[in-house]
Design an enzyme around this catalytic site. Structure first.
Site, PDB file in Angstrom:
ATOM      1  N   CYS A 133       0.837  -1.200   0.000  1.00  0.00           N
ATOM      2  CA  CYS A 133       0.000   0.000   0.000  1.00  0.00           C
ATOM      3  C   CYS A 133       0.870   1.247   0.000  1.00  0.00           C
ATOM      4  O   CYS A 133       1.423   1.623   1.033  1.00  0.00           O
ATOM      5  CB  CYS A 133      -0.932  -0.012   1.206  1.00  0.00           C
ATOM      6  SG  CYS A 133      -1.983   1.451   1.321  1.00  0.00           S
ATOM      7  N   CYS A 136      -0.400   4.067   2.241  1.00  0.00           N
ATOM      8  CA  CYS A 136      -0.216   3.777   3.667  1.00  0.00           C
ATOM      9  C   CYS A 136       1.221   4.001   4.105  1.00  0.00           C
ATOM     10  O   CYS A 136       1.480   4.571   5.180  1.00  0.00           O
ATOM     11  CB  CYS A 136      -0.592   2.329   3.973  1.00  0.00           C
ATOM     12  SG  CYS A 136      -2.256   1.848   3.521  1.00  0.00           S
ATOM     13  N   ASP A 137       2.180   3.567   3.294  1.00  0.00           N
ATOM     14  CA  ASP A 137       3.567   3.472   3.747  1.00  0.00           C
ATOM     15  C   ASP A 137       4.572   4.332   2.983  1.00  0.00           C
ATOM     16  O   ASP A 137       5.747   4.364   3.341  1.00  0.00           O
ATOM     17  CB  ASP A 137       4.023   2.005   3.675  1.00  0.00           C
ATOM     18  CG  ASP A 137       3.185   1.096   4.560  1.00  0.00           C
ATOM     19  OD1 ASP A 137       2.736   1.566   5.613  1.00  0.00           O
ATOM     20  OD2 ASP A 137       2.975  -0.069   4.192  1.00  0.00           O
TER      21      ASP A 137
END
Length: 325
Positions: A133, A136-137
């Site tokens: 992701c 997300c990261d």
């Protein structure tokens, strides 16, 4: 006999449980024996979930959601659903332990699973440089050299997004041409931070505590070489977890569970779906949580109709909307 059983314990499942429990429906949450908490259990800091300006670890966020659901009366069981029978008015859920639960309604919120390369280093370094992701990261790879694996639109989107943080992004693709749409290809090709690595497959991910590089195998001549980098983003697709409902619920062309418009109503009365299992596009914790809210409210409508008429309503729109606060 339960009023509602919720299958899944990610943001959608637990949010549905919170709303259902507050409505005194005493939901039973089947959380899985090995994957309780969903994909966020494999995520480090979550910085984009509202209400946590200092960020929160993925497992901590899921623990808080579970605690909130249990506070209002939800019961959580750590087991796996092995079969469903939703053909009648009473829905039957059979667990791996052999125990059978019955309910008037079921919320199916099993999420989706990212497709994986399938090599040892990938599993060992997941969450320590291997990610599925970018949104997300990506922030954690500021000024780092990283790679995106894949050749479709999602890989191009992730690579382009990651150039906001990384100093360089390799796109590793096992073929000599992309599957991505022309506009997405052009966008990636024009980005000076992106370099394509053609006809290459990752056969090993290097590093002990964190990713330090990958071993690439040329898909044409079989030669191997190492490529130093700090992160690997796998973008080869996601598969909604629909194995339990194949042939039971209608699915979309994308493989997700079909729902009626913006509702959570599936093709079977009394069965509702929420979260990534119905969403092939966004796959975010906050959108899954919102979807879980919709499912719980739809369950309330459905059960109210059962109580009033003794049978499922043919048209849920005939039921007065319940308060959303």
């Amino acid at each position: 006999m339960r009023q509602v059983i919720i299958i899944g314990s990610g943001p959608a499942g637990y949010t549905a449980a919170i709303y259902a429990a507050r409505a005194n429906l005493s939901p039973l949450v089947i959380a899985s024996s090995v994957e309780a908490g969903g994909e966020l259990m494999n995520t480090t800091e979550v910085e984009n979930f509202p209400g946590f300006p200092e960020a929160i670890m993925g497992p901590d966020l899921m623990a808080k959601m579970q605690e909130q659901a249990e506070r209002f009366g939800a019961e959580v069981v750590y087991d796996d659903v092995v079969s469903l029978d939703v053909s009648g008015a009473v829905k039957t859920v059979t667990l791996g332990s052999g125990k059978v639960h019955e309910a008037d309604a079921v919320v199916y919120a099993t999420g989706s699973a990212p497709r994986k390369i399938g090599i040892e280093g990938e599993a060992r370094l997941s969450g320590r440089g291997v990610s599925y992701c970018a949104t997300c990261d990506g922030f954690f790879f500021r000024d780092r050299v990283i790679a995106v694996v894949g050749g479709g639109d999602s890989a191009m989107e992730e690579a382009t997004f990651l150039t906001k943080f990384a100093s360089k992004v390799y796109i590793i693709h096992r073929r000599g041409e992309l599957r991505a749409s022309k506009i997405m290809q052009q966008r990636a090709e024009r980005n000076e931070k992106i370099e394509f690595v053609w006809n290459s497959a990752i056969v090993d991910i290097l590093g002990e505590e964190a990713v330090t590089g990958v071993v690439l195998e040329d898909t044409v001549d079989g030669s191997r070489r190492e490529l130093a980098l700090s992160g690997v983003f796998v973008a080869i697709g996601n598969d909604p977890r629909t194995h339990l409902v194949h042939g039971v619920l209608d699915l979309t062309d994308a493989g997700t569970v079909w729902v009626d418009g913006r509702s959570s109503r599936t093709s079977v009365p009394g069965v509702f779906a929420a979260g990534d299992v119905i969403d092939p596009t966004y796959r975010q914790a906050v959108t899954a949580a919102g979807s879980g809210t919709v499912a719980a409210l739809d369950v309330e409508h459905y059960l109210a109709a059962l109580g009033e008429a003794g049978a499922p309503a043919d048209d849920a729109s005939e039921i007065d909307a319940l308060p959303t606060v």
